[in-house]
Design a protein around this motif. Structure first.
Motif, PDB file in Angstrom:
ATOM      1  N   GLU A  47       6.575 -86.462  33.150  1.00 16.17           N
ATOM      2  CA  GLU A  47       5.310 -85.762  32.941  1.00 16.17           C
ATOM      3  C   GLU A  47       5.551 -84.260  32.815  1.00 16.17           C
ATOM      4  O   GLU A  47       4.948 -83.592  31.970  1.00 16.17           O
ATOM      5  N   PHE A  48       6.426 -83.724  33.669  1.00 18.42           N
ATOM      6  CA  PHE A  48       6.751 -82.302  33.579  1.00 18.42           C
ATOM      7  C   PHE A  48       7.412 -81.990  32.233  1.00 18.42           C
ATOM      8  O   PHE A  48       7.090 -80.985  31.592  1.00 18.42           O
ATOM      9  N   ASP A  51       4.902 -81.951  29.361  1.00 12.65           N
ATOM     10  CA  ASP A  51       4.071 -80.749  29.386  1.00 12.65           C
ATOM     11  C   ASP A  51       4.855 -79.520  28.931  1.00 12.65           C
ATOM     12  O   ASP A  51       4.314 -78.634  28.260  1.00 12.65           O
ATOM     13  N   TYR A  52       6.143 -79.482  29.274  1.00 11.52           N
ATOM     14  CA  TYR A  52       6.979 -78.313  28.954  1.00 11.52           C
ATOM     15  C   TYR A  52       7.174 -78.145  27.450  1.00 11.52           C
ATOM     16  O   TYR A  52       7.501 -77.050  26.986  1.00 11.52           O
ATOM     17  N   ASP A  55       4.903 -75.414  26.436  1.00 11.97           N
ATOM     18  CA  ASP A  55       4.860 -74.238  27.308  1.00 11.97           C
ATOM     19  C   ASP A  55       5.330 -73.006  26.538  1.00 11.97           C
ATOM     20  O   ASP A  55       6.461 -72.971  26.053  1.00 11.97           O
ATOM     21  N   THR A 172       5.507 -76.996  36.512  1.00 10.19           N
ATOM     22  CA  THR A 172       4.070 -76.753  36.495  1.00 10.19           C
ATOM     23  C   THR A 172       3.480 -77.424  35.258  1.00 10.19           C
ATOM     24  O   THR A 172       4.201 -77.826  34.352  1.00 10.19           O
ATOM     25  N   LYS A 173       2.176 -77.503  35.235  1.00 11.33           N
ATOM     26  CA  LYS A 173       1.498 -78.126  34.104  1.00 11.33           C
ATOM     27  C   LYS A 173       0.339 -77.241  33.653  1.00 11.33           C
ATOM     28  O   LYS A 173      -0.218 -76.477  34.434  1.00 11.33           O
ATOM     29  N   GLY A 174      -0.005 -77.393  32.385  1.00 14.27           N
ATOM     30  CA  GLY A 174      -1.165 -76.698  31.861  1.00 14.27           C
ATOM     31  C   GLY A 174      -0.813 -75.404  31.148  1.00 14.27           C
ATOM     32  O   GLY A 174       0.295 -74.887  31.235  1.00 14.27           O
ATOM     33  N   LYS A 175      -1.801 -74.903  30.426  1.00 10.80           N
ATOM     34  CA  LYS A 175      -1.649 -73.663  29.688  1.00 10.80           C
ATOM     35  C   LYS A 175      -3.007 -72.979  29.682  1.00 10.80           C
ATOM     36  O   LYS A 175      -3.895 -73.374  28.915  1.00 10.80           O
ATOM     37  N   GLU A 177      -1.012 -71.780  33.477  1.00 13.23           N
ATOM     38  CA  GLU A 177      -0.574 -72.478  34.680  1.00 13.23           C
ATOM     39  C   GLU A 177      -1.255 -71.877  35.905  1.00 13.23           C
ATOM     40  O   GLU A 177      -1.334 -70.660  36.037  1.00 13.23           O
TER      41      GLU A 177
END
Length: 316
Positions: A47-48, A51-52, A55, A172-175, A177
């Motif tokens: 999952e990481f 997401d990366y 990033d 971490t996840k999201g944009k 973070e």
């Protein structure tokens, strides 16, 4: 990996149930994990990695991750597509090539050793970030996320710069973070609770909270640092004891403490003394031979010649 100081002192407690994370952060990494634990770890890491790929802070690197006897290799190839107009705001960052494979890296490199699955679960849930779980003062500290070199590899300061970025952004996840901080979600470190907000080689930013009658850097060995510190006070009252004597601390002020200048902080109020701390540089770089001002002069010389305005791509 060279011994590094990521915070003010060694860690002691994470304010979550003891069953999830040992109260004393001096913990040994497990030697083995079950098949179910390995499968769960693999799912989290994938999952990481997924997401990366999107990033904007991803850079080219190859590193390992170890949990128990299980290994993974992460390989990243950054993709940045420039705009025909040459304007950075028009650049596209990603999707990058990010591969997560089972097994130890083929070519020796640096790696993250995660103490146990509970630590990885906490990071995945956002209750603690990887930077906070890795904070240590001395090389002998045994923490939730340790950084190490594989046999046959010796990290340079540049390798540490890469791992700091991976520490802050791969886990971490999201944009953008998000990092949550507060006394209930931080690790305790010699009188202060702290959360690593962002970590880079040039500077590291953290939240700190000092409870009433608590003192930070009370150990004389911790009163002086090899690089500057900037304390930004957002609430509470206290005193900073420095070379020039005591300085009263209160909301709405900052104190810049240069390298090798004494700084011991005490909460003199009835509420927590809280704020943001910026650490300029990395202690391991300035322990021997090179001072922080010398580093700045070399860095400034680099900026005199670095072509920030890149040539515009040729139009087809």
């Amino acid at each position: 990996m060279r011994a590094k100081t990521l915070l003010l002192a060694s860690l002691a407690m994470l304010a979550v149930p003891a069953s999830a994370y040992a109260q004393n952060n001096q913990r040994d990494a497990v030697n083995t994990i079950s098949a179910d634990e390995e499968a769960r770890a693999d799912a989290i890491l994938r999952e990481f990695a997924a997401d990366y790929r999107n990033d904007p802070m991803a850079i080219d690197m190859i590193f390992g991750i170890k949990l128990g006897g299980a290994w993974w290799t992460v390989s990243v190839e950054r993709k940045e597509t420039p705009s025909p107009r040459g304007r950075l705001v028009d650049h596209a960052f990603g999707p990058h090539s990010v591969t997560l494979t089972r097994g130890m890296p083929v070519t020796p490199t640096w790696y993250f050793e995660i103490a146990d699955l509970d630590v990885l679960e906490l990071i995945a849930s956002g209750k603690v970030n990887a930077g906070t779980a890795s904070m240590q003062s001395f090389g002998s500290d045994k923490v939730g996320v340790e950084t190490r070199d594989m046999p046959g590899f010796s990290s340079t300061s540049g390798d540490e710069a890469d791992l700091y970025l991976a520490l802050s952004h791969f886990f971490t996840k999201g944009k953008p973070e998000v990092t949550r901080f507060g006394r209930d979600t931080s690790l305790e470190t010699h009188g202060a609770q702290a959360t690593a907000l962002h970590t880079m080689k040039g500077f590291r930013i953290l939240y700190f909270s000092i409870g009433p009658e608590e003192v930070v850097n009370d150990d004389p060995r911790l009163e002086f640092g090899q690089m500057p510190n900037l304390f930004v006070v957002t609430s509470g009252r206290g005193t900073l004891y420095s070379d020039d004597g005591p300085i009263a601390l209160e909301k709405g002020m900052s104190v810049f403490v240069a390298q090798f200048v004494k700084h011991r902080l005490a909460n003199t109020g009835t509420e927590p003394l809280e704020g943001v701390l910026v650490l300029y540089g990395d202690n391991s770089d300035f322990g021997f031979g090179t001072s922080y001002p010398s580093y700045l002069q070399d860095l400034n010389q680099f900026h005199r010649t670095y072509p920030f305005a890149k040539p515009k791509p040729k139009e087809e």
